[in-house]
Design an enzyme around this catalytic site. Sequence first.
Site: not given
Ligand code: PLP
Length: 424
Positions: A211, A239, A270
């Site tokens: 990200s 993502h 997301k």
């Molecule tokens: C790559 C990645 N994994 C996991 C998460 C966590 O996701 P959640 O918002 O569903 O806890 C995020 C959120 O920012 C993320 O960007």
Amino acid sequence: MWRGRLVRAALRGGAGGAGGSRGASGAAAAQLRRRLEGELEGIRGAGTWKSERVIASRQGPHLRLAGGGAGILNFCANNYLGLSSHPEVIRAGVWTLEQFGAGLSSVRFICGTQSIHKDLEEKISRFHQREDAILYASCFDANAGIFEALLTPEDAVLSDELNHASIIDGIRLCKANKYRYRHMDMQDLEAKLQDAQKHRLRLVATDGAFSMDGDIAPLKEICRLAEKYEALVFIDECHATGFLGPNGRGTDELLGVMDKVTIINSTLGKALGGAAGGYTTGPKPLIDLLRQRSRPYLFSNSLPPAVVGCASKALDLLMESNAIAQSMAAKTQRFRSKMTAAGFTISGQDHPICPVMLGDAQLAAVMADDMLSRGIYVIGFSYPVVPKGKARIRVQISAVHSDEDIDRCVEAFTEVGRKHGALP
Ligand SMILES: Cc1ncc(COP(=O)(O)O)c(C=O)c1O
């Protein structure tokens, strides 16, 4: 309220501490307060304080900010497909709320499983073409729960050094042997896989798309090495789910390795409606084991029905047609090519995360502020979130941005870039 007053009084070191030992607990609270204030000062001094802008409207390409700012063009949400405020998603959420209530007041295995949870799990596994799926309150929880449940001290996990914090934390919780390979460096991964041959099971863990840089894991290569060294592949698709690949299935579809990646964790928070929730999808025995052993699943409340309803509708829309995902890809292409033509360097590969690379932290901060004064909401990132000297403004494209929105953003960047010396 009353509790809040007690806590504040205790932290001031005054009266109100519990249990009659006010003197001692008051001193401890005062000491804690001094320590916390020192730490907070340190964060401010380091210039890494994160403040939160308050939005007074729905999530979408156009926002109203609390305190006035209306008609702000938003380029920093993970609302890649624009489903967070899609009318059908909202209607489905409202309907499910009315039919199934506000929440379950229970974990899944006591009395927290409704038909909608089972339906959504089935839909997720069908979407990803996997055997089964399990829901969590977030993908953070899915990542926190999987490694400890799956891996023992006899096993090994090999993790990209730039993996998301929740993968890092999940791996910390497990007792497997830990290897960290250099970011997307296949030579380093191969060396670590060779060393890990002594362990019973090897799991390679990587974000599908990263990200901060908008770069995509070399999954073809990773899967080839995994086959060579008899390892399993785990990807975090937060993502990617919903929009990467011809049908939005994710990085594994984009790179033609859907049959080679064993485990996928992803989020409902997301592209898939943006409410909340996460999941693991993969082989049925693994999902069965997670239901028995995964601590964030076993010891946390069921996903609220409205959230389930929104995500379920988002998946319906994506399974009906790939038009939304394709529209986002076209907008991404428009932004990336126009910004590059204007003279900016955009990191990553064809991903809606478009980091505008600026290098200098101060420049990124000042330019982001100036963009907001022109009605464009973008965020600057600098050390320690990204490496020193690699400050950037991260722009995120959504299917619901119009071509005019994109062009307005590029024009504002060009003006602001010239003003602050980022462009000649
Ligand atoms: C790559 C990645 N994994 C996991 C998460 C966590 O996701 P959640 O918002 O569903 O806890 C995020 C959120 O920012 C993320 O960007």
